[in-house]
Design a protein around this motif. Structure first.
Motif, PDB file in Angstrom:
ATOM      1  N   ALA B  89      23.469  53.095  21.872  1.00  0.00           N
ATOM      2  CA  ALA B  89      24.374  54.050  21.480  1.00  0.00           C
ATOM      3  C   ALA B  89      25.947  53.161  21.352  1.00  0.00           C
ATOM      4  CB  ALA B  89      25.074  54.770  22.905  1.00  0.00           C
ATOM      5  N   ALA B  90      26.126  52.002  21.627  1.00  0.00           N
ATOM      6  CA  ALA B  90      27.251  51.265  21.636  1.00  0.00           C
ATOM      7  C   ALA B  90      27.146  49.987  22.074  1.00  0.00           C
ATOM      8  CB  ALA B  90      28.319  51.911  22.155  1.00  0.00           C
ATOM      9  N   ASN B 111      28.397  52.820  17.686  1.00  0.00           N
ATOM     10  CA  ASN B 111      29.748  52.665  18.354  1.00  0.00           C
ATOM     11  C   ASN B 111      30.172  51.361  19.034  1.00  0.00           C
ATOM     12  OD1 ASN B 111      30.465  55.416  17.553  1.00  0.00           O
ATOM     13  ND2 ASN B 111      30.243  56.079  19.664  1.00  0.00           N
ATOM     14  N   ILE B 112      31.586  51.085  18.944  1.00  0.00           N
ATOM     15  CA  ILE B 112      32.140  49.829  19.663  1.00  0.00           C
ATOM     16  C   ILE B 112      33.003  50.334  20.743  1.00  0.00           C
ATOM     17  CG2 ILE B 112      33.595  47.858  19.130  1.00  0.00           C
ATOM     18  CD1 ILE B 112      32.740  48.115  16.265  1.00  0.00           C
ATOM     19  N   VAL B 241      32.570  66.616  30.704  1.00  0.00           N
ATOM     20  CA  VAL B 241      32.777  65.103  30.721  1.00  0.00           C
ATOM     21  C   VAL B 241      31.438  64.315  30.869  1.00  0.00           C
ATOM     22  CG1 VAL B 241      33.978  63.501  32.236  1.00  0.00           C
ATOM     23  CG2 VAL B 241      35.039  65.895  31.970  1.00  0.00           C
ATOM     24  N   GLY B 242      31.504  63.215  30.143  1.00  0.00           N
ATOM     25  CA  GLY B 242      30.531  62.331  30.208  1.00  0.00           C
ATOM     26  C   GLY B 242      30.572  61.564  31.531  1.00  0.00           C
ATOM     27  N   MET B 243      29.098  60.769  31.428  1.00  0.00           N
ATOM     28  CA  MET B 243      28.848  59.931  32.790  1.00  0.00           C
ATOM     29  C   MET B 243      28.532  58.783  32.372  1.00  0.00           C
ATOM     30  SD  MET B 243      28.937  59.475  36.220  1.00  0.00           S
ATOM     31  CE  MET B 243      28.603  57.805  37.118  1.00  0.00           C
ATOM     32  N   THR B 272      21.989  63.618  26.399  1.00  0.00           N
ATOM     33  CA  THR B 272      22.269  63.081  25.040  1.00  0.00           C
ATOM     34  C   THR B 272      23.043  61.677  25.241  1.00  0.00           C
ATOM     35  OG1 THR B 272      24.271  63.985  24.175  1.00  0.00           O
ATOM     36  CG2 THR B 272      22.190  65.322  24.165  1.00  0.00           C
ATOM     37  N   PRO B 273      23.181  60.752  24.338  1.00  0.00           N
ATOM     38  CA  PRO B 273      24.372  59.523  24.536  1.00  0.00           C
ATOM     39  C   PRO B 273      25.702  60.119  24.221  1.00  0.00           C
ATOM     40  CG  PRO B 273      22.344  59.476  22.606  1.00  0.00           C
ATOM     41  CD  PRO B 273      22.308  60.641  23.065  1.00  0.00           C
ATOM     42  N   GLU B 274      25.584  61.191  23.855  1.00  0.00           N
ATOM     43  CA  GLU B 274      27.335  61.618  23.910  1.00  0.00           C
ATOM     44  C   GLU B 274      27.750  62.215  25.024  1.00  0.00           C
ATOM     45  OE1 GLU B 274      27.623  65.562  21.550  1.00  0.00           O
ATOM     46  OE2 GLU B 274      29.780  65.477  21.772  1.00  0.00           O
TER      47      GLU B 274
END
Lengths: 290, 308
Positions: B89-90, B111-112, B241-243, B272-274
């Motif tokens: 993902a990043a 992503n960075i 909200v992501g974790m 998902t990676p999101e």
């Protein structure tokens, strides 16, 4: 009148030995070991390939530390194993007899096993001198070759000998700084498990020797194919077994070392060449002024 | 920079009303997740999903541009001998390495992420933290991993911590904000739950367990408590909200347990990676070795996989 209470004997659970611990097989499978008369002696772990994988992880983890230990210390520890075995002689003789040896044969095998450990303990700080060399080269280099342990070695221990075959192969392998995963004799696995207890009480770091019990048919190919294994030793079987081992070992071109047909009780079962089998030769070219 | 820039919609909730955590219950629930058997095709799917969720991380004082470029190479070419692998993902680096990573990842959809706000301790003034954040964003980071002021939080200065997060969120602009609670320093699961609620209300896009510099780092227990906080926050506000658990997750088996926990706590929408990430450096290789094992039938060795 009160009946005399007979004491219920405490039977031993034969487990496997991985990373200095005695777990049961993760698969929960067992096979019944029977004596000649068909009476069940013990239930023995039928290790799965996952047990094997866990054992390789343990062996890999222990290898750098064991290789870094001084030759003198490795010799001392092997000597200690012999001492511990001497103290538990009776138990080992008993176990060999219930697995089919006569009292005399068992006595002889246990004595030879202790001597074999002393033999390799003595080689610990000597094999390097014997096999290393300063090589003549026709350039201005100081050129020398020394032995280094290959890493993790798997051993399919001899099937027809419960103790001496296992000990000969294990001692020759670990004395040179390798760590090992051993599959014990399928017909006589009990001594191997008890030997693990001896190792455990002898300052052999956890993971240096890992001992599994189970079926050859199931584990031979795994022992040879695992990419994180650096050499495989096999001691039994015909051409079919040899073919299986050699083909599986070819994936990462690990040496497949055959020790079939060796009489482990005889002097032929003890040799510094067995140590060299699982060593790699490192040659250094060191420039010098003319 | 004053704190008046904080968006007026964000309000510090009454943390005394945050439900208490039943620690025994959490342990039992976590033990259940670990007993699920994920095999064959389900495992293959899980392994690929894990790869796609990894934030490949290097956060060492000894990092150099060369090391970061190498990490970016790894992110792009995980293991080319197995075709069709997802990319991570990043990559996650320090602020002064963001520009290097930006260049190395040019043209790739990775992503960075940059840590900021005086990572890992967070012991600095708000001005410095805001500058740190802006520097990373200006250099091209699309995700910011900030740390909360644990000292202030433990002293009960919730409003201070809240305002700080809100101010950093503002400074992030379009970049996603992950808020690191550093659960290893919070001590109890009750505090983890409170800090989660506080961070989400202050505007966090992600909440993250740890910096990786303090032991214990991510555990399944704290992650479960945070996931439950995310679930309740979603029911309350309708915002997802992501974790991101980070630190100490180095084996595929453990990562699969986390996915089970995610699925059974937050449901499919978060898978998902999101919405879910693993902060890890050595996990990727273990997953790759498992995938290779499934493909070839032979157990693999770290010797045949690139280190970074």
């Amino acid at each position: 009148m009160v009946a005399a209470h007979e004491r219920v004997p405490v039977a031993k659970t034969y487990k496997i030995y991985i990373g200095g611990k005695f777990p049961r097989t993760e698969s929960g499978r067992y096979f019944a070991l029977e004596d000649k008369k068909g009476k069940v002696i013990a239930n023995v772990c039928r290790s799965s390939r996952k047990d094997f994988r866990n054992a390789v992880v343990a062996a890999r983890g222990a290898q750098p530390g064991w290789a870094k230990a001084s030759a003198y210390l490795r010799g001392q520890i092997l000597y200690r194993v012999a001492e511990m075995l001497e103290g538990r002689k009776e138990q080992f003789v008993h176990e060999l007899t219930i697995q089919g040896s006569t009292e005399r044969q068992a006595q002889r095998e246990v004595d030879a096993s202790i001597d074999r450990l002393i033999y390799y303990a003595g080689w610990a700080d000597k094999y390097q001198q014997v096999f290393s060399a300063v090589n003549p080269v026709s350039s201005s280099h100081f050129n020398f070759s020394v032995l280094e342990p290959t890493g993790v070695v798997t051993i399919l221990a001899p099937n027809d000998s419960g103790l001496i075959g296992l000990i000969s192969n294990v001692a020759a392998t670990i004395v040179g700084g390798n760590t090992t995963v051993v599959l014990a004799s399928e017909e006589r696995p009990l001594s191997a498990v008890s030997f693990a207890e001896v190792l455990h009480a002898s300052d052999v770091p956890g993971g240096v020797v890992n001992i599994l019990t189970g079926f050859r048919s199931e584990l031979t190919e795994q022992f040879a194919s695992h990419m994180d294994v650096n050499a495989v030793v096999y001691c039994d079987g015909g051409r079919k077994v040899a073919k299986t081992v050699q083909e599986a070992a070819a994936d990462n071109i690990k040496p497949a070392i055959s020790r079939r047909g060796v009489d482990w009780l005889s002097d032929a079962g003890a040799s510094p060449y067995l140590i060299r089998d699982t060593q790699e030769v490192k040659t250094t070219w060191h420039p010098i002024g003319t | 920079m004053s704190l008046t820039a904080v968006s007026t919609t964000a309000r510090l909730p009454d943390l005394s009303r945050v439900p208490a955590v039943d620690e025994v219950g959490v342990n039992e629930r976590v033990a259940r997740f670990q007993s699920r058997s994920i095999k064959t095709t389900a495992k293959a799917e899980a392994l690929r999903m894990i790869l796609s969720m990894i934030d490949l991380t290097t956060l060492e004082g000894q990092d150099t541009p060369g090391k970061v470029r190498q990490l970016c190479q790894k992110a792009i070419h995980l293991h080319d001998s197995i075709p069709g692998l997802p990319h991570v993902a990043a990559v996650c680096v320090y602020p002064n390495m963001v520009a290097v990573a930006r260049e190395a990842l040019e043209g790739h959809d990775i992503n960075i992420a940059s840590v900021a706000t005086a990572f890992p301790s967070g012991m600095s003034s708000l001005e410095v933290k805001l500058d740190d954040t802006r520097m990373a964003v200006d250099a091209g980071a699309n995700e910011i991993d900030m740390v909360i002021s644990r000292g202030a939080f433990l002293a009960g200065e919730y409003a201070y911590v809240f305002d700080e997060i809100a101010a950093i969120k503002e400074a992030c602009g379009d970049a996603h904000l992950k808020v690191i609670l550093e659960t290893g320093e919070l001590g109890t699961l009750d505090r983890v739950r409170r800090a989660s609620v506080l961070a989400m209300h202050a505007g966090a896009d992600f909440i993250k367990t740890s910096t990786g510099k303090i032991q214990p780092a991510a555990t399944m227990q704290v992650t479960l408590v945070m996931l439950q906080a995310i679930r309740d926050y979603f029911y309350e506000t309708g915002r997802m909200v992501g974790m991101k658990p980070a630190g100490g997750i180095s084996t595929s088996k453990l990562a699969i347990h986390y996915l089970v926990m995610l699925r059974e706590t937050l449901g499919q929408a978060w898978m998902t990676p999101e919405w879910f990430r693993f902060g890890a450096s050595s996990l990727a290789n273990d997953v790759l070795m498992q995938i290779a094992r499934q493909a070839t039938g032979v157990y693999q060795s770290a010797d045949y996989f690139s280190k970074d």
